[in-house]
Design a protein around this motif. Structure first.
Motif, PDB file in Angstrom:
ATOM      1  N   GLU A 124      11.705  -9.332 -30.183  1.00  0.00           N
ATOM      2  CA  GLU A 124      11.896  -8.010 -30.749  1.00  0.00           C
ATOM      3  C   GLU A 124      11.650  -8.059 -32.248  1.00  0.00           C
ATOM      4  O   GLU A 124      11.793  -9.102 -32.875  1.00  0.00           O
ATOM      5  CB  GLU A 124      13.332  -7.569 -30.466  1.00  0.00           C
ATOM      6  CG  GLU A 124      13.488  -6.088 -30.310  1.00  0.00           C
ATOM      7  CD  GLU A 124      14.943  -5.686 -30.392  1.00  0.00           C
ATOM      8  OE1 GLU A 124      15.206  -4.551 -30.759  1.00  0.00           O
ATOM      9  OE2 GLU A 124      15.816  -6.529 -30.113  1.00  0.00           O
ATOM     10  N   LEU A 125      11.305  -6.890 -32.819  1.00  0.00           N
ATOM     11  CA  LEU A 125      11.035  -6.875 -34.260  1.00  0.00           C
ATOM     12  C   LEU A 125      12.326  -6.974 -35.066  1.00  0.00           C
ATOM     13  O   LEU A 125      12.350  -7.529 -36.156  1.00  0.00           O
ATOM     14  CB  LEU A 125      10.281  -5.602 -34.630  1.00  0.00           C
ATOM     15  CG  LEU A 125       8.930  -5.391 -33.937  1.00  0.00           C
ATOM     16  CD1 LEU A 125       8.295  -4.096 -34.417  1.00  0.00           C
ATOM     17  CD2 LEU A 125       7.985  -6.549 -34.194  1.00  0.00           C
ATOM     18  N   TYR A 126      13.381  -6.423 -34.511  1.00  0.00           N
ATOM     19  CA  TYR A 126      14.672  -6.455 -35.194  1.00  0.00           C
ATOM     20  C   TYR A 126      15.291  -7.838 -35.045  1.00  0.00           C
ATOM     21  O   TYR A 126      15.422  -8.353 -33.943  1.00  0.00           O
ATOM     22  CB  TYR A 126      15.578  -5.388 -34.575  1.00  0.00           C
ATOM     23  CG  TYR A 126      16.996  -5.379 -35.085  1.00  0.00           C
ATOM     24  CD1 TYR A 126      17.252  -5.285 -36.449  1.00  0.00           C
ATOM     25  CD2 TYR A 126      18.070  -5.440 -34.209  1.00  0.00           C
ATOM     26  CE1 TYR A 126      18.552  -5.268 -36.924  1.00  0.00           C
ATOM     27  CE2 TYR A 126      19.366  -5.413 -34.668  1.00  0.00           C
ATOM     28  CZ  TYR A 126      19.610  -5.338 -36.023  1.00  0.00           C
ATOM     29  OH  TYR A 126      20.891  -5.317 -36.491  1.00  0.00           O
ATOM     30  N   LEU A 127      15.642  -8.443 -36.154  1.00  0.00           N
ATOM     31  CA  LEU A 127      16.147  -9.815 -36.094  1.00  0.00           C
ATOM     32  C   LEU A 127      17.662  -9.889 -35.998  1.00  0.00           C
ATOM     33  O   LEU A 127      18.223 -10.944 -35.741  1.00  0.00           O
ATOM     34  CB  LEU A 127      15.693 -10.593 -37.330  1.00  0.00           C
ATOM     35  CG  LEU A 127      14.194 -10.788 -37.527  1.00  0.00           C
ATOM     36  CD1 LEU A 127      13.938 -11.478 -38.843  1.00  0.00           C
ATOM     37  CD2 LEU A 127      13.602 -11.591 -36.389  1.00  0.00           C
ATOM     38  N   VAL A 175      11.316  -7.727 -39.087  1.00  0.00           N
ATOM     39  CA  VAL A 175       9.961  -8.111 -39.481  1.00  0.00           C
ATOM     40  C   VAL A 175       8.951  -7.396 -38.602  1.00  0.00           C
ATOM     41  O   VAL A 175       9.053  -7.432 -37.378  1.00  0.00           O
ATOM     42  CB  VAL A 175       9.741  -9.632 -39.353  1.00  0.00           C
ATOM     43  CG1 VAL A 175       8.332 -10.000 -39.796  1.00  0.00           C
ATOM     44  CG2 VAL A 175      10.741 -10.390 -40.184  1.00  0.00           C
ATOM     45  N   THR A 176       7.994  -6.748 -39.206  1.00  0.00           N
ATOM     46  CA  THR A 176       6.979  -6.038 -38.428  1.00  0.00           C
ATOM     47  C   THR A 176       5.938  -7.039 -37.939  1.00  0.00           C
ATOM     48  O   THR A 176       5.908  -8.176 -38.379  1.00  0.00           O
ATOM     49  CB  THR A 176       6.253  -4.985 -39.278  1.00  0.00           C
ATOM     50  OG1 THR A 176       5.403  -5.670 -40.199  1.00  0.00           O
ATOM     51  CG2 THR A 176       7.223  -4.126 -40.042  1.00  0.00           C
ATOM     52  N   ASN A 177       5.082  -6.559 -37.049  1.00  0.00           N
ATOM     53  CA  ASN A 177       4.012  -7.415 -36.546  1.00  0.00           C
ATOM     54  C   ASN A 177       3.054  -7.802 -37.654  1.00  0.00           C
ATOM     55  O   ASN A 177       2.377  -8.820 -37.574  1.00  0.00           O
ATOM     56  CB  ASN A 177       3.258  -6.714 -35.430  1.00  0.00           C
ATOM     57  CG  ASN A 177       3.907  -6.974 -34.088  1.00  0.00           C
ATOM     58  OD1 ASN A 177       4.202  -8.103 -33.750  1.00  0.00           O
ATOM     59  ND2 ASN A 177       4.166  -5.916 -33.344  1.00  0.00           N
ATOM     60  N   ARG A 187      14.200   1.125 -37.903  1.00  0.00           N
ATOM     61  CA  ARG A 187      13.121   1.865 -37.255  1.00  0.00           C
ATOM     62  C   ARG A 187      12.564   2.933 -38.195  1.00  0.00           C
ATOM     63  O   ARG A 187      11.371   3.114 -38.334  1.00  0.00           O
ATOM     64  CB  ARG A 187      13.609   2.574 -35.974  1.00  0.00           C
ATOM     65  CG  ARG A 187      13.939   1.697 -34.797  1.00  0.00           C
ATOM     66  CD  ARG A 187      12.811   0.871 -34.321  1.00  0.00           C
ATOM     67  NE  ARG A 187      11.592   1.616 -33.997  1.00  0.00           N
ATOM     68  CZ  ARG A 187      10.446   1.029 -33.683  1.00  0.00           C
ATOM     69  NH1 ARG A 187      10.367  -0.272 -33.645  1.00  0.00           N
ATOM     70  NH2 ARG A 187       9.395   1.744 -33.399  1.00  0.00           N
ATOM     71  N   HIS A 196      10.584   1.411 -40.905  1.00  0.00           N
ATOM     72  CA  HIS A 196       9.304   0.943 -40.390  1.00  0.00           C
ATOM     73  C   HIS A 196       8.345   2.123 -40.190  1.00  0.00           C
ATOM     74  O   HIS A 196       7.185   2.070 -40.576  1.00  0.00           O
ATOM     75  CB  HIS A 196       9.519   0.181 -39.081  1.00  0.00           C
ATOM     76  CG  HIS A 196       8.281  -0.513 -38.590  1.00  0.00           C
ATOM     77  ND1 HIS A 196       8.266  -1.245 -37.433  1.00  0.00           N
ATOM     78  CD2 HIS A 196       7.033  -0.581 -39.089  1.00  0.00           C
ATOM     79  CE1 HIS A 196       7.053  -1.728 -37.254  1.00  0.00           C
ATOM     80  NE2 HIS A 196       6.284  -1.345 -38.247  1.00  0.00           N
ATOM     81  N   ASN A 197       8.845   3.195 -39.583  1.00  0.00           N
ATOM     82  CA  ASN A 197       8.012   4.380 -39.379  1.00  0.00           C
ATOM     83  C   ASN A 197       7.460   4.893 -40.695  1.00  0.00           C
ATOM     84  O   ASN A 197       6.282   5.225 -40.808  1.00  0.00           O
ATOM     85  CB  ASN A 197       8.835   5.499 -38.720  1.00  0.00           C
ATOM     86  CG  ASN A 197       8.972   5.267 -37.236  1.00  0.00           C
ATOM     87  OD1 ASN A 197       8.173   4.562 -36.641  1.00  0.00           O
ATOM     88  ND2 ASN A 197      10.001   5.848 -36.644  1.00  0.00           N
ATOM     89  N   TYR A 216       7.119   3.218 -43.439  1.00  0.00           N
ATOM     90  CA  TYR A 216       6.177   2.257 -44.004  1.00  0.00           C
ATOM     91  C   TYR A 216       4.795   2.412 -43.357  1.00  0.00           C
ATOM     92  O   TYR A 216       3.767   2.323 -44.024  1.00  0.00           O
ATOM     93  CB  TYR A 216       6.686   0.826 -43.821  1.00  0.00           C
ATOM     94  CG  TYR A 216       5.697  -0.209 -44.288  1.00  0.00           C
ATOM     95  CD1 TYR A 216       5.478  -0.401 -45.644  1.00  0.00           C
ATOM     96  CD2 TYR A 216       4.944  -0.945 -43.379  1.00  0.00           C
ATOM     97  CE1 TYR A 216       4.539  -1.315 -46.088  1.00  0.00           C
ATOM     98  CE2 TYR A 216       4.006  -1.857 -43.815  1.00  0.00           C
ATOM     99  CZ  TYR A 216       3.809  -2.036 -45.164  1.00  0.00           C
ATOM    100  OH  TYR A 216       2.864  -2.934 -45.597  1.00  0.00           O
ATOM    101  N   THR A 217       4.812   2.668 -42.043  1.00  0.00           N
ATOM    102  CA  THR A 217       3.551   2.884 -41.326  1.00  0.00           C
ATOM    103  C   THR A 217       2.793   4.066 -41.908  1.00  0.00           C
ATOM    104  O   THR A 217       1.577   4.011 -42.096  1.00  0.00           O
ATOM    105  CB  THR A 217       3.832   3.152 -39.840  1.00  0.00           C
ATOM    106  OG1 THR A 217       4.714   2.153 -39.374  1.00  0.00           O
ATOM    107  CG2 THR A 217       2.569   3.113 -39.039  1.00  0.00           C
ATOM    108  N   ASP A 218       3.534   5.127 -42.207  1.00  0.00           N
ATOM    109  CA  ASP A 218       2.893   6.296 -42.805  1.00  0.00           C
ATOM    110  C   ASP A 218       2.253   5.940 -44.142  1.00  0.00           C
ATOM    111  O   ASP A 218       1.156   6.402 -44.463  1.00  0.00           O
ATOM    112  CB  ASP A 218       3.912   7.418 -43.006  1.00  0.00           C
ATOM    113  CG  ASP A 218       4.351   8.010 -41.678  1.00  0.00           C
ATOM    114  OD1 ASP A 218       3.619   7.808 -40.688  1.00  0.00           O
ATOM    115  OD2 ASP A 218       5.408   8.665 -41.627  1.00  0.00           O
ATOM    116  N   ILE A 219       2.949   5.111 -44.908  1.00  0.00           N
ATOM    117  CA  ILE A 219       2.398   4.702 -46.203  1.00  0.00           C
ATOM    118  C   ILE A 219       1.112   3.910 -46.009  1.00  0.00           C
ATOM    119  O   ILE A 219       0.121   4.128 -46.695  1.00  0.00           O
ATOM    120  CB  ILE A 219       3.430   3.858 -46.979  1.00  0.00           C
ATOM    121  CG1 ILE A 219       4.603   4.735 -47.397  1.00  0.00           C
ATOM    122  CG2 ILE A 219       2.798   3.214 -48.195  1.00  0.00           C
ATOM    123  CD1 ILE A 219       5.740   3.977 -47.993  1.00  0.00           C
TER     124      ILE A 219
END
Lengths: 145, 163
Positions: free
Chosen positions: A60-63, A78-80, A106, A109-110, A112-115
């Motif tokens: 999972e991404l969440y550690l 940590v993201t992929n 989450r 992360h969302n 950050y993805t937009d950025i």
């Protein structure tokens, strides 16, 4: 001291581990938290390399909780794309359970993805996005009273 | 997994065609050489690939290894962008991967055979960049080249560079 949440996506694809964004409330004693975040990166690395060999359901991404100190809890994500998010929260804050932390990551992360999908952002640069700022602020206000 | 849908397929194809044509038109007027255009397209693809992979891997589990990542590119990534999977993935297990697409989406509307073969490279540059950008965002440095012998089939060769 109370109500501390400190967040920092930290970049590492180029294996440099420099912070892209760092934020804390309240701002006094901020340096100490920067230090905590930086030292926790090794724990993050350790967790990922251990995870490579682990079972499928543990990928999972969440550690989860990286380590607790006397006053704070440090969580990691940590993201992929190997971008690390670290959050330091006051251990006395009972409103923040595992589920809340997970959903906060989450959200981060969302956002950050937009950025990353913003053509005006150069990957690897520090984050100066107002949308990201606002999201972080509202998140801190919501959970950290 | 919730798949992020690309806007519209036709729009992507048209935009891509226009991008290639536009860049080459600009180059002809500015008298820059052909290679510059290819590089430009490749760089555009690189940035787009970085963004796309960030989005596509948002809800996936962590990758086990390099091969796992390549499979993701061949299946999920390709399906979302080009509406089909890569037909064949081969590797020598030493950092070279060959992705073969027998009916590559960006070439199908152009020709089915050897006609226009000399124009094929400029329509593949963007995709090469797309792969390279995607991989680079996942922490893999690579060199991607494309090869066409009969359209619309094409092969992408990915050479992983060890860090």
């Amino acid at each position: 001291m109370e109500r501390i949440a400190l967040l920092s996506p930290v970049c590492s694809p180029r294996l440099q581990n420099y912070p892209l964004y760092i934020r804390s409330v309240p701002t006094e004693n901020e340096l100490k938290f920067h230090y905590t975040v930086h030292t926790s990166l090794d724990v993050v690395d350790e967790k990922i390399s251990a995870m490579g060999k682990a079972l499928v359901d543990q990928r999972e991404l969440y550690l989860g909780l990286l380590y607790p100190t006397e006053d704070y809890k440090v969580y990691g994500y940590v993201t992929n794309s190997k971008v690390k998010f670290v959050m330091v929260v006051d251990s006395s804050n009972t409103a923040l359970r595992d589920n809340e932390i997970r959903s906060m990551f989450r959200k981060l992360h969302n956002s950050y993805t937009d950025i990353m999908c913003n053509p005006f952002y150069n990957p690897g640069d520090c984050i100066h996005s107002r949308a990201f700022d606002n999201m972080v602020t509202s998140m801190m206000m919501q959970y950290v009273k | 997994m919730t798949r992020v849908e690309m806007a519209d397929e036709a729009l992507f194809l048209l935009l891509h065609n226009e991008m290639v044509a536009g860049l080459h038109r600009a180059a002809e007027q500015g008298e820059a050489e052909n290679g510059r255009c290819i590089t430009k397209l490749e760089n555009m693809g690189f940035r787009v690939g970085q963004g796309l992979i960030e989005r596509f891997t948002k809800d996936t589990a962590r990758f086990k290894d390099e091969l796992d990542i390549m499979k993701f590119i061949c299946k999920d990534f390709w399906t979302t962008v080009f509406k089909k999977q890569i037909d064949n993935l081969r590797t020598n297990h030493q950092g070279i991967y060959v992705l073969q697409d027998n009916k590559f989406r960006l070439l199908t509307q152009m020709s089915a055979g050897k006609q226009y073969l000399e124009h094929a490279p400029k329509y593949l540059a963007f995709t090469c960049g797309l792969i390279r950008g995607g991989l680079s965002n996942l922490g893999i440095k690579s060199i991607v080249t494309a090869e066409v012998s009969v359209m619309p089939a094409c092969k992408f060769q990915v050479m992983i560079q060890k860090m």
